[in-house]
Design a protein around this motif. Structure first.
Motif, PDB file in Angstrom:
ATOM      1  N   ALA A 346       0.703  -0.922   0.029  1.00 43.81           N
ATOM      2  CA  ALA A 346       0.006  -0.132  -0.262  1.00 43.81           C
ATOM      3  C   ALA A 346       0.779   1.146  -0.263  1.00 43.81           C
ATOM      4  O   ALA A 346       1.508   1.158   0.786  1.00 43.81           O
ATOM      5  N   GLU A 347       0.296   2.040  -0.990  1.00 43.41           N
ATOM      6  CA  GLU A 347       0.626   3.483  -0.244  1.00 43.41           C
ATOM      7  C   GLU A 347       0.161   4.802  -0.871  1.00 43.41           C
ATOM      8  O   GLU A 347       0.227   5.343  -2.198  1.00 43.41           O
ATOM      9  N   ILE A 348      -0.121   5.461   0.366  1.00 41.55           N
ATOM     10  CA  ILE A 348      -1.699   5.902   1.014  1.00 41.55           C
ATOM     11  C   ILE A 348      -1.427   6.873   1.307  1.00 41.55           C
ATOM     12  O   ILE A 348      -0.808   6.759   2.499  1.00 41.55           O
ATOM     13  N   GLU A 349      -1.828   8.214   0.560  1.00 40.69           N
ATOM     14  CA  GLU A 349      -1.416   9.319   0.919  1.00 40.69           C
ATOM     15  C   GLU A 349      -2.245   9.329   2.614  1.00 40.69           C
ATOM     16  O   GLU A 349      -3.011   8.787   2.483  1.00 40.69           O
ATOM     17  N   ASP A 350      -2.292  10.069   3.718  1.00 41.96           N
ATOM     18  CA  ASP A 350      -3.501  10.265   4.362  1.00 41.96           C
ATOM     19  C   ASP A 350      -4.714  11.159   4.384  1.00 41.96           C
ATOM     20  O   ASP A 350      -4.188  12.239   3.802  1.00 41.96           O
ATOM     21  N   GLN A 351      -5.715  11.343   5.043  1.00 44.60           N
ATOM     22  CA  GLN A 351      -6.445  12.321   4.913  1.00 44.60           C
ATOM     23  C   GLN A 351      -7.384  12.862   3.303  1.00 44.60           C
ATOM     24  O   GLN A 351      -6.931  13.589   2.728  1.00 44.60           O
ATOM     25  N   VAL A 352      -7.431  11.858   2.799  1.00 44.11           N
ATOM     26  CA  VAL A 352      -7.974  11.767   0.708  1.00 44.11           C
ATOM     27  C   VAL A 352      -9.561  11.930   1.801  1.00 44.11           C
ATOM     28  O   VAL A 352      -9.965  11.084   1.195  1.00 44.11           O
ATOM     29  N   PHE A 353     -10.344  13.213   1.399  1.00 49.61           N
ATOM     30  CA  PHE A 353     -11.368  13.245   1.437  1.00 49.61           C
ATOM     31  C   PHE A 353     -12.707  13.014   0.441  1.00 49.61           C
ATOM     32  O   PHE A 353     -11.981  14.090  -0.001  1.00 49.61           O
ATOM     33  N   ILE A 354     -13.428  12.490   0.541  1.00 51.48           N
ATOM     34  CA  ILE A 354     -13.851  12.639  -1.089  1.00 51.48           C
ATOM     35  C   ILE A 354     -15.730  12.163  -0.115  1.00 51.48           C
ATOM     36  O   ILE A 354     -16.162  11.844   1.471  1.00 51.48           O
ATOM     37  N   GLU A 355     -16.828  12.647  -0.755  1.00 49.81           N
ATOM     38  CA  GLU A 355     -18.648  12.421  -0.628  1.00 49.81           C
ATOM     39  C   GLU A 355     -18.865  10.858  -1.407  1.00 49.81           C
ATOM     40  O   GLU A 355     -18.642  10.558  -2.045  1.00 49.81           O
ATOM     41  N   ARG A 387      -3.587   8.778  -3.970  1.00 48.11           N
ATOM     42  CA  ARG A 387      -2.732  10.363  -3.446  1.00 48.11           C
ATOM     43  C   ARG A 387      -3.788  11.595  -4.432  1.00 48.11           C
ATOM     44  O   ARG A 387      -4.949  10.752  -4.825  1.00 48.11           O
ATOM     45  N   ARG A 388      -3.582  12.838  -3.688  1.00 46.96           N
ATOM     46  CA  ARG A 388      -4.115  13.921  -4.752  1.00 46.96           C
ATOM     47  C   ARG A 388      -3.681  14.869  -4.963  1.00 46.96           C
ATOM     48  O   ARG A 388      -2.431  14.560  -5.200  1.00 46.96           O
ATOM     49  N   ALA A 389      -4.249  14.389  -5.912  1.00 47.24           N
ATOM     50  CA  ALA A 389      -4.279  15.458  -7.863  1.00 47.24           C
ATOM     51  C   ALA A 389      -4.785  16.226  -7.896  1.00 47.24           C
ATOM     52  O   ALA A 389      -5.659  15.889  -8.669  1.00 47.24           O
ATOM     53  N   GLU A 390      -4.688  17.569  -7.872  1.00 46.17           N
ATOM     54  CA  GLU A 390      -5.346  18.626  -8.953  1.00 46.17           C
ATOM     55  C   GLU A 390      -7.071  18.386  -8.838  1.00 46.17           C
ATOM     56  O   GLU A 390      -7.180  18.556  -9.383  1.00 46.17           O
ATOM     57  N   GLY A 391      -7.361  18.564  -7.382  1.00 42.76           N
ATOM     58  CA  GLY A 391      -8.119  18.593  -7.122  1.00 42.76           C
ATOM     59  C   GLY A 391      -8.864  16.742  -7.310  1.00 42.76           C
ATOM     60  O   GLY A 391     -10.593  17.106  -7.594  1.00 42.76           O
ATOM     61  N   GLU A 392      -8.337  15.778  -7.203  1.00 41.40           N
ATOM     62  CA  GLU A 392      -8.895  14.720  -7.425  1.00 41.40           C
ATOM     63  C   GLU A 392      -7.826  13.654  -6.937  1.00 41.40           C
ATOM     64  O   GLU A 392      -7.414  13.882  -6.734  1.00 41.40           O
ATOM     65  N   ALA A 393      -8.933  12.794  -6.108  1.00 47.86           N
ATOM     66  CA  ALA A 393      -7.976  11.765  -5.493  1.00 47.86           C
ATOM     67  C   ALA A 393      -8.027  10.062  -6.535  1.00 47.86           C
ATOM     68  O   ALA A 393      -9.196  10.251  -6.725  1.00 47.86           O
TER      69      ALA A 393
END
Length: 467
Positions: A346-355, A387-393
């Protein structure tokens, strides 16, 4: 739609309603101007008449009847063409003035004088000659001073003529405004009506089965363009659903035919098996149950996909941390992957919030991981990244297996679609179809790409705006 039908459209009715409102407004304004002008001109005449009457009363008080008669005579001789005076004795006999005695009226009076009366006075004839229609209208006030009857008046023909001119302007103006408004409404309505007719014609084509047609969109960006864009999006969605339905029907006919045929074959053999061979009989029953479970599982998966595509689960959306969901799935499937001879990292960034819906997102991640575990030969490395990139998860599950040919990468998200080499492995061919349905429900896009080597499945979710 014929041209005359434009008059029955909502647009034309609205234009006509505005025309009526505008005409009423103009009529009210011009009517107020008419009343004000009439009142002002009449007020001027009344003030002049009352001023003359005040002067005559003063003369009567100072010199009696003789002074009054002299004042009336002087005013009559030097009067302009629109001023008239009359003085009578107590018996109604003419004493002085410039109009006949028969015109005496007590109080305020206004009326047109006949030709016979006009011919009795040179001043009246002069006043009539000044008007194009030869008409004289007397506006007068008469009162009694002692034994005398006194009348002072003005020619109100100007007031009457002004009233006629203003009324004519009012009527002609309202008529012109009505004609211009209705013609303008008709011309303005023709364009939208043609575009609405195009929408109606397209709907008739759709009813006849031509789902590939689309409405033209102009550069105006108006409400009809927005409606056309929404209709085109709706048609594209319907076309995709119909294509999906046809594909599902075809795939069900092909993919479920085999397990159903095997189930029938097992049941047919069991019906011919001697009753005393219990072991083989039991094994056959278990195999038939297993085939039936596979068929039931396939139909249940299809129902779950239909529920997700229907959007019923959107009511359960909330803001959540996708990183927590991904970590939990990795923790659960790390041992499963190891038992299958693979390694899950796993290569997961912390706190990636979505609806989204936590249960559906868990199902999406499970399907991606199980797809890699089941269809990649051992030993392989499976990596889940977030990861987060340009307003997207950006969520990605990649492996270093044989991958998927580029021509088939879009097809793997279709229901019941399986690669030829995967038909011998367990599964229904609905896992990635469920992934695509869940991603679409969340407004995400899912793509398959080359992992060099292997396959990378990436889902791009919009980030939550509340975080």
């Amino acid at each position: 739609m014929p041209e005359f039908a434009v008059f029955r459209t909502i647009s034309f009715r609205l234009a006509a309603a505005y025309a009526v409102l505008f005409v009423v407004s103009v009529a009210a304004i011009m009517g107020a101007a008419y009343a004000f002008a009439t009142s002002e001109i009449r007020g001027i005449s009344e003030r002049e008449i009352l001023h003359d009457m005040a002067a005559f009363r003063s003369a009567y008080r100072e010199g009696g009847g003789r002074e009054l008669s002299l004042a009336v005579r002087e005013r009559s001789e030097g009067a302009p063409g629109d001023s008239f005076y009359l003085l009578l004795d107590e018996n109604g006999a003419f004493l002085s003035g410039n109009i006949p005695a028969e015109l005496w009226r007590e109080g305020w009076f206004e009326g047109r004088m006949g030709d016979a009366v006009v011919r009795q006075s040179q001043d009246l004839m002069d006043a009539a000659a000044m008007n194009t229609d030869g008409e004289v209208r007397l506006f007068s006030h008469g009162e009694r001073l002692g034994n005398f009857r006194l009348l002072t008046g003005r020619n109100s023909h100007v007031l009457h003529e002004t009233q006629e001119i203003m009324l004519g302007c009012l009527l002609l103006g309202c008529l012109a405004i009505t004609i211009v408004a209705l013609c303008g409404g008709y011309l303005i309505t023709r364009g939208p009506v043609r575009r609405v007719n195009a929408i109606a014609g397209l709907t008739h084509q759709v009813v006849s089965g031509r789902l590939a047609v689309r409405l033209p969109i102009t550069a105006n960006g108006d409400e009809i363009d927005r409606l056309s864009a929404d209709i085109n999006a709706m048609l594209a969605r319907i076309e995709a659903l119909m294509e999906s339905l046809r594909q599902v029907s075809t795939d069900i006919a092909h993919d479920l035919r085999t397990p159903i045929a095997r189930l029938r074959q097992r049941l047919d053999l069991l019906s011919r098996r001697p009753p005393e061979d219990r072991a083989e009989f039991t094994s056959g029953i278990e195999g038939a149950i297993e085939e039936a479970d596979t068929i039931i599982e396939t139909f249940n998966a299809l129902l779950r996909i239909a529920q997700v595509e229907g959007g019923a689960r959107r009511a359960r959306f909330r803001t959540l941390d996708l990183a927590e969901v991904a970590e939990r799935v990795c923790d659960i499937y790390r041992d499963v992957a190891q038992d299958a001879g693979h390694r899950l990292e796993a290569e997961i960034e912390d706190q990636v919030f979505i609806e989204g819906d936590a249960d559906l997102l868990t199902q999406l991640l499970v399907n991606l991981v199980e797809n890699a575990i089941n269809h990649v030969p051992e030993p392989s490395l499976i990596v889940m990244s977030l990861r987060r990139a340009e307003g997207e998860a950006l969520l990605c599950v990649g492996d270093n297996g044989p991958g998927v040919p580029e021509a088939e990468r879009e097809r793997i998200f279709r229901r019941l679609y399986r690669l030829d080499r995967s038909r011998s492995t367990p599964g229904t061919g609905l896992g990635l179809a469920m992934v695509a349905a869940i991603a679409e429900l969340h407004g995400a896009s899912v793509t398959a790409s080359d992992n060099a080597p292997g396959l990378a499945l990436q889902v791009a979710f919009p980030l939550s705006v509340t975080r």
